[in-house]
Design a protein around this motif. Structure first.
Motif, PDB file in Angstrom:
ATOM      1  N   SER A 115      42.504  67.482  45.222  1.00  0.00           N
ATOM      2  CA  SER A 115      41.552  66.939  44.258  1.00  0.00           C
ATOM      3  C   SER A 115      40.619  65.947  44.939  1.00  0.00           C
ATOM      4  CB  SER A 115      42.308  66.259  43.114  1.00  0.00           C
ATOM      5  OG  SER A 115      43.148  65.240  43.622  1.00  0.00           O
ATOM      6  N   ASP A 116      39.591  65.512  44.196  1.00  0.00           N
ATOM      7  CA  ASP A 116      38.674  64.506  44.723  1.00  0.00           C
ATOM      8  C   ASP A 116      39.415  63.197  44.989  1.00  0.00           C
ATOM      9  OD1 ASP A 116      36.525  66.233  44.557  1.00  0.00           O
ATOM     10  OD2 ASP A 116      35.910  65.535  42.560  1.00  0.00           O
ATOM     11  N   LEU A 117      38.815  62.359  45.814  1.00  0.00           N
ATOM     12  CA  LEU A 117      39.377  61.042  46.069  1.00  0.00           C
ATOM     13  C   LEU A 117      39.428  60.239  44.769  1.00  0.00           C
ATOM     14  CD1 LEU A 117      37.511  60.066  49.359  1.00  0.00           C
ATOM     15  CD2 LEU A 117      39.924  60.692  49.152  1.00  0.00           C
ATOM     16  N   SER A 118      40.441  59.387  44.664  1.00  0.00           N
ATOM     17  CA  SER A 118      40.539  58.522  43.487  1.00  0.00           C
ATOM     18  C   SER A 118      41.146  57.194  43.907  1.00  0.00           C
ATOM     19  CB  SER A 118      41.392  59.173  42.390  1.00  0.00           C
ATOM     20  OG  SER A 118      42.721  59.355  42.840  1.00  0.00           O
ATOM     21  N   ILE A 119      40.997  56.204  43.054  1.00  0.00           N
ATOM     22  CA  ILE A 119      41.503  54.872  43.358  1.00  0.00           C
ATOM     23  C   ILE A 119      41.982  54.221  42.068  1.00  0.00           C
ATOM     24  CG2 ILE A 119      39.288  53.655  43.062  1.00  0.00           C
ATOM     25  CD1 ILE A 119      40.007  52.130  45.664  1.00  0.00           C
ATOM     26  N   ASN A 120      43.177  53.638  42.105  1.00  0.00           N
ATOM     27  CA  ASN A 120      43.683  52.887  40.946  1.00  0.00           C
ATOM     28  C   ASN A 120      43.198  51.451  41.090  1.00  0.00           C
ATOM     29  OD1 ASN A 120      45.030  51.648  38.876  1.00  0.00           O
ATOM     30  ND2 ASN A 120      47.079  51.923  39.732  1.00  0.00           N
ATOM     31  N   ILE A 121      42.208  51.104  40.328  1.00  0.00           N
ATOM     32  CA  ILE A 121      41.559  49.803  40.453  1.00  0.00           C
ATOM     33  C   ILE A 121      42.536  48.647  40.184  1.00  0.00           C
ATOM     34  CG2 ILE A 121      40.766  49.388  38.094  1.00  0.00           C
ATOM     35  CD1 ILE A 121      38.442  49.332  41.127  1.00  0.00           C
ATOM     36  N   ASN A 122      43.579  48.914  39.396  1.00  0.00           N
ATOM     37  CA  ASN A 122      44.489  47.849  38.974  1.00  0.00           C
ATOM     38  C   ASN A 122      45.455  47.381  40.062  1.00  0.00           C
ATOM     39  OD1 ASN A 122      43.494  47.601  36.353  1.00  0.00           O
ATOM     40  ND2 ASN A 122      44.786  49.282  35.600  1.00  0.00           N
ATOM     41  N   THR A 123      45.708  48.199  41.066  1.00  0.00           N
ATOM     42  CA  THR A 123      46.722  47.834  42.070  1.00  0.00           C
ATOM     43  C   THR A 123      46.126  47.653  43.465  1.00  0.00           C
ATOM     44  OG1 THR A 123      47.251  50.180  42.414  1.00  0.00           O
ATOM     45  CG2 THR A 123      48.600  48.969  40.821  1.00  0.00           C
ATOM     46  N   LEU A 124      44.820  47.477  43.522  1.00  0.00           N
ATOM     47  CA  LEU A 124      44.178  47.300  44.826  1.00  0.00           C
ATOM     48  C   LEU A 124      44.604  45.982  45.474  1.00  0.00           C
ATOM     49  CD1 LEU A 124      40.509  48.451  44.072  1.00  0.00           C
ATOM     50  CD2 LEU A 124      42.264  49.706  45.322  1.00  0.00           C
ATOM     51  N   SER A 125      44.657  45.999  46.804  1.00  0.00           N
ATOM     52  CA  SER A 125      44.921  44.781  47.578  1.00  0.00           C
ATOM     53  C   SER A 125      43.837  44.657  48.643  1.00  0.00           C
ATOM     54  CB  SER A 125      46.295  44.855  48.232  1.00  0.00           C
ATOM     55  OG  SER A 125      46.312  45.836  49.268  1.00  0.00           O
ATOM     56  N   LYS A 126      43.888  43.588  49.422  1.00  0.00           N
ATOM     57  CA  LYS A 126      42.868  43.382  50.453  1.00  0.00           C
ATOM     58  C   LYS A 126      42.916  44.449  51.545  1.00  0.00           C
ATOM     59  CE  LYS A 126      41.748  38.525  49.871  1.00  0.00           C
ATOM     60  NZ  LYS A 126      41.499  37.236  50.534  1.00  0.00           N
ATOM     61  N   ASP A 127      44.011  45.188  51.611  1.00  0.00           N
ATOM     62  CA  ASP A 127      44.082  46.297  52.565  1.00  0.00           C
ATOM     63  C   ASP A 127      43.145  47.435  52.174  1.00  0.00           C
ATOM     64  OD1 ASP A 127      46.026  44.959  54.016  1.00  0.00           O
ATOM     65  OD2 ASP A 127      47.690  45.917  52.945  1.00  0.00           O
ATOM     66  N   ASN A 128      42.670  47.417  50.934  1.00  0.00           N
ATOM     67  CA  ASN A 128      41.849  48.521  50.409  1.00  0.00           C
ATOM     68  C   ASN A 128      40.359  48.200  50.371  1.00  0.00           C
ATOM     69  OD1 ASN A 128      44.501  48.598  48.099  1.00  0.00           O
ATOM     70  ND2 ASN A 128      44.283  50.077  49.757  1.00  0.00           N
ATOM     71  N   ILE A 129      39.926  47.109  50.996  1.00  0.00           N
ATOM     72  CA  ILE A 129      38.521  46.695  50.926  1.00  0.00           C
ATOM     73  C   ILE A 129      37.596  47.783  51.460  1.00  0.00           C
ATOM     74  CG2 ILE A 129      36.813  45.077  51.847  1.00  0.00           C
ATOM     75  CD1 ILE A 129      38.970  42.904  51.715  1.00  0.00           C
ATOM     76  N   TYR A 130      37.899  48.326  52.622  1.00  0.00           N
ATOM     77  CA  TYR A 130      37.025  49.336  53.227  1.00  0.00           C
ATOM     78  C   TYR A 130      37.032  50.622  52.403  1.00  0.00           C
ATOM     79  CZ  TYR A 130      36.007  46.728  57.505  1.00  0.00           C
ATOM     80  OH  TYR A 130      35.534  45.800  58.403  1.00  0.00           O
ATOM     81  N   PHE A 131      38.180  51.004  51.907  1.00  0.00           N
ATOM     82  CA  PHE A 131      38.264  52.224  51.099  1.00  0.00           C
ATOM     83  C   PHE A 131      37.464  52.079  49.816  1.00  0.00           C
ATOM     84  CE2 PHE A 131      41.104  55.012  48.277  1.00  0.00           C
ATOM     85  CZ  PHE A 131      40.349  56.142  48.547  1.00  0.00           C
ATOM     86  N   LEU A 132      37.570  50.921  49.158  1.00  0.00           N
ATOM     87  CA  LEU A 132      36.803  50.689  47.931  1.00  0.00           C
ATOM     88  C   LEU A 132      35.310  50.735  48.200  1.00  0.00           C
ATOM     89  CD1 LEU A 132      36.749  49.915  44.919  1.00  0.00           C
ATOM     90  CD2 LEU A 132      36.906  47.510  45.623  1.00  0.00           C
ATOM     91  N   ALA A 133      34.862  50.083  49.268  1.00  0.00           N
ATOM     92  CA  ALA A 133      33.433  50.076  49.605  1.00  0.00           C
ATOM     93  C   ALA A 133      32.951  51.462  50.025  1.00  0.00           C
ATOM     94  CB  ALA A 133      33.169  49.069  50.725  1.00  0.00           C
ATOM     95  N   ALA A 134      33.835  52.274  50.576  1.00  0.00           N
ATOM     96  CA  ALA A 134      33.454  53.636  50.964  1.00  0.00           C
ATOM     97  C   ALA A 134      33.252  54.525  49.741  1.00  0.00           C
ATOM     98  CB  ALA A 134      34.517  54.234  51.881  1.00  0.00           C
ATOM     99  N   LEU A 135      34.022  54.276  48.692  1.00  0.00           N
ATOM    100  CA  LEU A 135      33.905  55.097  47.480  1.00  0.00           C
ATOM    101  C   LEU A 135      32.672  54.753  46.656  1.00  0.00           C
ATOM    102  CD1 LEU A 135      37.500  55.492  45.976  1.00  0.00           C
ATOM    103  CD2 LEU A 135      36.163  57.139  47.264  1.00  0.00           C
ATOM    104  N   PHE A 136      32.236  53.489  46.736  1.00  0.00           N
ATOM    105  CA  PHE A 136      31.098  53.047  45.927  1.00  0.00           C
ATOM    106  C   PHE A 136      29.959  52.607  46.836  1.00  0.00           C
ATOM    107  CE2 PHE A 136      34.877  52.522  43.356  1.00  0.00           C
ATOM    108  CZ  PHE A 136      34.496  53.116  42.158  1.00  0.00           C
ATOM    109  N   PRO A 137      28.983  53.474  47.054  1.00  0.00           N
ATOM    110  CA  PRO A 137      27.916  53.200  48.036  1.00  0.00           C
ATOM    111  C   PRO A 137      27.008  52.035  47.668  1.00  0.00           C
ATOM    112  CG  PRO A 137      27.417  55.187  46.772  1.00  0.00           C
ATOM    113  CD  PRO A 137      28.824  54.803  46.418  1.00  0.00           C
ATOM    114  N   ASN A 138      27.043  51.585  46.414  1.00  0.00           N
ATOM    115  CA  ASN A 138      26.150  50.499  45.997  1.00  0.00           C
ATOM    116  C   ASN A 138      26.793  49.118  46.068  1.00  0.00           C
ATOM    117  OD1 ASN A 138      24.059  52.316  45.468  1.00  0.00           O
ATOM    118  ND2 ASN A 138      24.747  52.655  43.365  1.00  0.00           N
TER     119      ASN A 138
END
Length: 324
Positions: free
Chosen positions: A217-240
């Motif tokens: 499936s497409d990439l997905s992210i659970n916004i509720n359990t993010l940690s600082k380890d996920n900063i790059y992944f979050l920024a990669a998913l949202f180009p703006n």
């Protein structure tokens, strides 16, 4: 008189030699006995570990199913599934385990989707891959090589992409060891080490942000359990949004989490989350159980991946044991 002394000396030396020989034999048998005892203890610990790991897996699956039976729409940091530690004692062995949300990683298998019995490029995922590499200051040419070579490793045809490589390269004289492309989804991100373009960049980029889940499936992210380890992944998913925006968002996620996108956007009105290379989720169906066992001088650990399926049942899709 002289002959008697000589005979006495020979007898004494003979006795000493016999004692020395028996001592050596005793040491050898003693070492073998201790080794056998140690081996028996290890085999007992191995059996105990395997049974205990299966028990803690079963407990974890039941815990997930119980919690999701009442509320499967949200998984936040205060949820008992990921907030509570499992601990018990069997035969003086201490077993502990912790379940974490395993969905917040760049699933490399999402780089393709299945169509007409072949794996094709998932363009949304490759866009996220390019942005993640850009955030890590990776050269664009190397990024394109990585994309094509990863897809060629997974797809089922023998036609190389523009910057790709197929069996002719991996089975040729310039590649050691000689092998063939996987022609399947990846089981572990360690398989990526076989791909030449990936060896040109820092492996920690993949170690810190990527995973290999058996999901197309497409990439997905659970916004509720993010940690600082996920900063790059979050920024990669949202180009703006940039890295500082991603860090700010993660730092200000409430412990109780968000219910839906409207709540999220109200909490961060100045952030543009409208464009995305993946899906925003508020729950998870992928978990990782990490367990350890301590008994006498032995220790072992396990890592199990749990999927909570749409049929409301959980099951283990992979497990790795260490120390047994």
């Amino acid at each position: 008189m002289i002959m008697y002394s000589k005979n006495k000396g020979v007898v004494l030396i003979s006795i000493l030699l016999i004692v020395l020989l028996l001592s050596s034999v005793a040491v050898v048998f003693g070492n073998k006995y201790l080794l056998s005892l140690k081996r028996a203890q290890y085999l007992e610990f191995q059996t105990l570990s395997l049974n205990s790991f299966r028990n803690i897996e079963s407990l974890s699956v039941k815990m997930i199913e119980k919690e999701y039976r009442f509320n499967s729409k949200k998984l936040s940091k205060n949820n008992p599934i990921i907030n509570n530690q499992i601990s018990f004692n069997i035969n003086d062995a201490q077993i502990t385990g912790k379940v974490i949300d395993a969905s917040n990683c760049f699933n490399i298998n999402s780089i393709v989707y299945l169509s007409n019995a072949n794996y094709l490029e998932n363009k949304k995922t490759t866009m996220a891959f390019r942005r993640l590499m850009m955030l890590n200051d990776i050269d664009n040419n190397i990024t394109e090589e990585m994309i094509d070579q990863i897809i060629d490793w997974i797809d089922k045809d023998s036609n190389p992409r523009t910057y790709g490589l197929e069996d002719y390269y991996y089975s040729g004289p310039l590649h050691t060891p000689r092998e063939y492309t996987g022609m399947r989804l990846l089981v572990s991100i360690d398989e990526l080490k076989s791909i030449p373009a990936i060896r040109e960049i820092d492996w920690n980029i993949f170690k810190n942000s990527f995973c290999a889940l058996p999901l197309k499936s497409d990439l997905s992210i659970n916004i509720n359990t993010l940690s600082k380890d996920n900063i790059y992944f979050l920024a990669a998913l949202f180009p703006n949004i940039d890295l500082s925006d991603a860090e700010y968002l993660i730092d200000n996620i409430p412990v109780e989490g968000f219910e839906n996108e409207d709540n999220l956007k109200k909490a961060f009105p100045d952030m543009d989350l409208s464009s995305s290379h993946g899906k925003i989720k508020f729950n998870s169906n992928v978990f990782e159980l990490n367990a350890t066992i301590q008994h006498n001088n032995f220790s072992s650990s396990s890592s199990s991946t749990i999927i909570y399926d749409t049929n409301k049942n959980g099951y283990i899709i992979s497990r790795i044991y260490n120390g047994i």
